[in-house]
Design an enzyme around this catalytic site. Structure first.
Site, PDB file in Angstrom:
ATOM      1  N   ARG A 115       0.927  -1.048  -0.158  1.00  0.00           N
ATOM      2  CA  ARG A 115      -0.069   0.113  -0.056  1.00  0.00           C
ATOM      3  C   ARG A 115       0.950   1.044  -0.126  1.00  0.00           C
ATOM      4  O   ARG A 115       1.352   1.754   1.038  1.00  0.00           O
ATOM      5  CB  ARG A 115      -0.820  -0.040   1.325  1.00  0.00           C
ATOM      6  CG  ARG A 115      -2.196   0.924   1.307  1.00  0.00           C
ATOM      7  CD  ARG A 115      -2.670   1.315   2.544  1.00  0.00           C
ATOM      8  NE  ARG A 115      -1.926   2.041   3.488  1.00  0.00           N
ATOM      9  CZ  ARG A 115      -1.780   2.071   4.478  1.00  0.00           C
ATOM     10  NH1 ARG A 115      -2.206   1.195   5.309  1.00  0.00           N
ATOM     11  NH2 ARG A 115      -0.814   3.160   5.225  1.00  0.00           N
ATOM     12  N   HIS A 168      -3.804   4.845   4.402  1.00  0.00           N
ATOM     13  CA  HIS A 168      -4.853   3.770   4.587  1.00  0.00           C
ATOM     14  C   HIS A 168      -6.063   4.327   3.942  1.00  0.00           C
ATOM     15  O   HIS A 168      -6.859   3.778   3.192  1.00  0.00           O
ATOM     16  CB  HIS A 168      -4.957   3.404   5.891  1.00  0.00           C
ATOM     17  CG  HIS A 168      -6.540   2.917   6.094  1.00  0.00           C
ATOM     18  ND1 HIS A 168      -6.592   1.277   6.138  1.00  0.00           N
ATOM     19  CD2 HIS A 168      -7.635   2.842   6.768  1.00  0.00           C
ATOM     20  CE1 HIS A 168      -7.815   0.993   6.072  1.00  0.00           C
ATOM     21  NE2 HIS A 168      -8.210   2.028   6.819  1.00  0.00           N
ATOM     22  N   TYR A 189       3.712   6.468  11.259  1.00  0.00           N
ATOM     23  CA  TYR A 189       4.010   5.001  11.641  1.00  0.00           C
ATOM     24  C   TYR A 189       5.117   4.558  10.641  1.00  0.00           C
ATOM     25  O   TYR A 189       5.411   3.442  10.897  1.00  0.00           O
ATOM     26  CB  TYR A 189       2.830   4.161  11.831  1.00  0.00           C
ATOM     27  CG  TYR A 189       1.917   4.435  10.683  1.00  0.00           C
ATOM     28  CD1 TYR A 189       2.063   3.526   9.411  1.00  0.00           C
ATOM     29  CD2 TYR A 189       0.773   5.002  10.590  1.00  0.00           C
ATOM     30  CE1 TYR A 189       1.269   3.520   8.285  1.00  0.00           C
ATOM     31  CE2 TYR A 189      -0.195   5.171   9.823  1.00  0.00           C
ATOM     32  CZ  TYR A 189       0.045   4.370   8.543  1.00  0.00           C
ATOM     33  OH  TYR A 189      -0.533   4.334   7.370  1.00  0.00           O
TER      34      TYR A 189
HETATM   35  C1  LIG Z   1     -14.792  -5.638  11.963  1.00  0.00           C
HETATM   36  C2  LIG Z   1     -14.079  -4.441  11.851  1.00  0.00           C
HETATM   37  N1  LIG Z   1     -13.056  -4.214  12.455  1.00  0.00           N
HETATM   38  C3  LIG Z   1     -12.301  -2.895  12.349  1.00  0.00           C
HETATM   39  C4  LIG Z   1     -12.593  -2.117  11.345  1.00  0.00           C
HETATM   40  C5  LIG Z   1     -11.771  -0.945  11.194  1.00  0.00           C
HETATM   41  N2  LIG Z   1     -10.731  -1.205  10.114  1.00  0.00           N
HETATM   42  C6  LIG Z   1     -11.011  -0.494   9.022  1.00  0.00           C
HETATM   43  S1  LIG Z   1      -9.755  -0.820   7.822  1.00  0.00           S
HETATM   44  C7  LIG Z   1      -8.854  -1.785   9.041  1.00  0.00           C
HETATM   45  C8  LIG Z   1      -7.688  -2.641   8.573  1.00  0.00           C
HETATM   46  C9  LIG Z   1      -7.554  -3.569   7.557  1.00  0.00           C
HETATM   47  O1  LIG Z   1      -6.448  -3.672   7.106  1.00  0.00           O
HETATM   48  P1  LIG Z   1      -6.425  -4.881   5.914  1.00  0.00           P
HETATM   49  O2  LIG Z   1      -7.180  -6.000   6.191  1.00  0.00           O
HETATM   50  O3  LIG Z   1      -4.976  -5.429   5.762  1.00  0.00           O
HETATM   51  O4  LIG Z   1      -6.758  -4.129   4.583  1.00  0.00           O
HETATM   52  P2  LIG Z   1      -6.276  -2.966   3.788  1.00  0.00           P
HETATM   53  O5  LIG Z   1      -6.967  -1.766   4.393  1.00  0.00           O
HETATM   54  O6  LIG Z   1      -4.702  -2.947   4.075  1.00  0.00           O
HETATM   55  O7  LIG Z   1      -6.579  -3.021   2.426  1.00  0.00           O
HETATM   56  C10 LIG Z   1      -9.583  -1.742  10.117  1.00  0.00           C
HETATM   57  C11 LIG Z   1      -9.081  -2.610  11.442  1.00  0.00           C
HETATM   58  C12 LIG Z   1     -13.491  -2.434  10.580  1.00  0.00           C
HETATM   59  N3  LIG Z   1     -13.822  -1.833   9.463  1.00  0.00           N
HETATM   60  N4  LIG Z   1     -14.314  -3.472  10.734  1.00  0.00           N
END
Ligand SMILES: Cc1ncc(C[n+]2csc(CCOP(=O)(O)OP(=O)(O)O)c2C)c(N)n1
Ligand SMILES: [Mg+2]
Length: 369
Positions: free
Chosen positions: A268, A272, A281
């Site tokens: 990425r 985010h 970070y």
């Molecule tokens: C069930 C749930 N827990 C926490 C969140 C908050 N949250 C949004 S994105 C994220 C990180 C996800 O990371 P990843 O699965 O690696 O996907 P990326 O964003 O890197 O594409 C979190 C913890 C959420 N949206 N849903």
């Protein structure tokens, strides 16, 4: 030592067969990948600008993940297969032919989850619940198995074998792979041989948490062994490799051999989301080193080196992609507001009492009706 019932454990996963020569990526397909990936790059960069300009309240960029997204989506037969994306899959939606004005409307953050018709596009609405798309995909895929077996009762196994199953492709991230939902989905899919491809984009980060601090063992693909699911770990920044791996996975699932995990190793390169500041970070130096070569630059080099197209042809595609982003901007700006009452009207065919009560209350409060 006796193993008791453990001795009855299921057979190890059947490996995903290699791709037949005829299904290898051609020169024309490399050009198609380039066309789509540049369109996605321009739209993605533009969407960040639109957020800064106050057009979109928020957006989740996918800079650096174009090869993983476009390559995987192109492996699908969307006359029957179905895609279950997360909030970061604009590139998937673009490659799957979703109208980009309707897609970007999702990020207007009004009550609806996007204006395209998921049943026509075979692309589900974006899913902001981390891991949620995986459950939906497995449910849909299991439905295909049930439907195919009831059809096969009438049509005979030969017809079923010839046509194969419709396949679900689900996206999720390295962070999502730590969710309990993903474990349950994979276990269920393996037990019932659901025709689903688990496509994880391991982009190194879950918001501010690096993969090594939340994926035990460091690899999502390695977990497949525990479920008896064959897994492919691939260079997710090489578009042709992604398309070929996804084709192999889809062929495996279509043939009724059950699910496959594809772990696309990518990065990425941006924040985010538009509200995030990666400087808190990770350093810019780390970003540059860990990001590696840009997937679009890599594809461009490959096309030029193979003499498939010249610089001028590729530059013309870039210019077209920039113009497309401008058209989408105009389209998003011209969208009128949707009637708020749809928020209640489109939930059930026959609204419940509770929903009707909420609708009246909402009308009194917001429309003073
Ligand atoms: C069930 C749930 N827990 C926490 C969140 C908050 N949250 C949004 S994105 C994220 C990180 C996800 O990371 P990843 O699965 O690696 O996907 P990326 O964003 O890197 O594409 C979190 C913890 C959420 N949206 N849903
Ligand atoms: Mg991630």
């Amino acid at each position: 030592m006796t193993v008791g019932r453990a001795g009855r454990a299921g057979a190890p996963p059947r490996p995903v067969p290699d791709l037949p020569e005829a299904a290898r990526v051609t020169g024309d397909e490399l050009l198609e990948l380039y066309r789509l990936m540049t369109a996605v790059r321009h739209l993605d960069q533009a969407a960040i600008a639109w957020q800064r300009q106050g057009i979109l309240p928020a957006y989740a960029p996918e800079l650096g993940q174009e090869a993983a997204q476009v390559g995987s989506a192109l492996a699908m037969d969307l006359s029957r297969d179905f895609i279950f994306p997360t909030y970061r899959e604009m590139g998937v939606a673009r490659a799957a032919g979703v109208d980009m004005v309707q897609y970007m409307a999702t990020h207007l953050a009004t009550w609806h989850g996007g204006l395209w018709d998921p049943t026509a596009a075979h692309v589900a609405p974006i899913q902001a619940v981390v891991g949620g798309s995986v459950l939906h995909a497995v449910g849909w895929a299991h439905g295909q198995t049930l439907q195919a077996s009831s059809v096969a009762l009438g049509a005979g196994p030969a017809a079923r074998a010839r046509d194969g199953l419709a396949v679900a492709l689900t996206y999720f991230g390295d962070g999502a792979s730590s969710q309990g939902d993903v474990h349950e989905a994979m276990n269920f899919a393996a037990v019932f041989k659901a025709p689903v491809v688990f496509f994880v984009q391991n982009n190194g980060w879950a918001i501010s948490v690096p993969t090594e601090r939340q994926v035990a063992g460091g690899s999502v693909a390695a977990r497949g062994a525990g479920y008896g699911i064959p897994a492919l770990q691939i260079d997710g920044n090489e578009a042709a490799a992604v398309l070929e791996a996804a084709r192999r996975a889809v062929a495996h699932a279509r043939a009724g051999r059950g699910p496959v995990i594809v772990e696309a190793m990518t990065y990425r390169r941006g924040p985010h989301a538009t509200s995030d500041d990666p400087g808190r970070y990770r350093t810019l130096d780390e970003e540059r080193t860990d990001g590696g070569a840009d997937p679009i630059a890599r594809l461009r080099e490959r096309i030029l080196a193979a003499g498939i197209a010249d610089e001028a042809t590729l530059d013309a595609r870039d210019a077209k992609a920039a113009a497309e982003a401008e058209e989408v901007r105009t389209g998003v700006l011209s969208l009128g507001p949707r009637p708020g009452a749809e928020m209640f009207d489109l939930v059930f065919d026959e609204p419940t009492h509770e929903l009707q009560r909420q609708k009246s209350q909402w009308r009194e409060e917001s429309e003073h009706a």
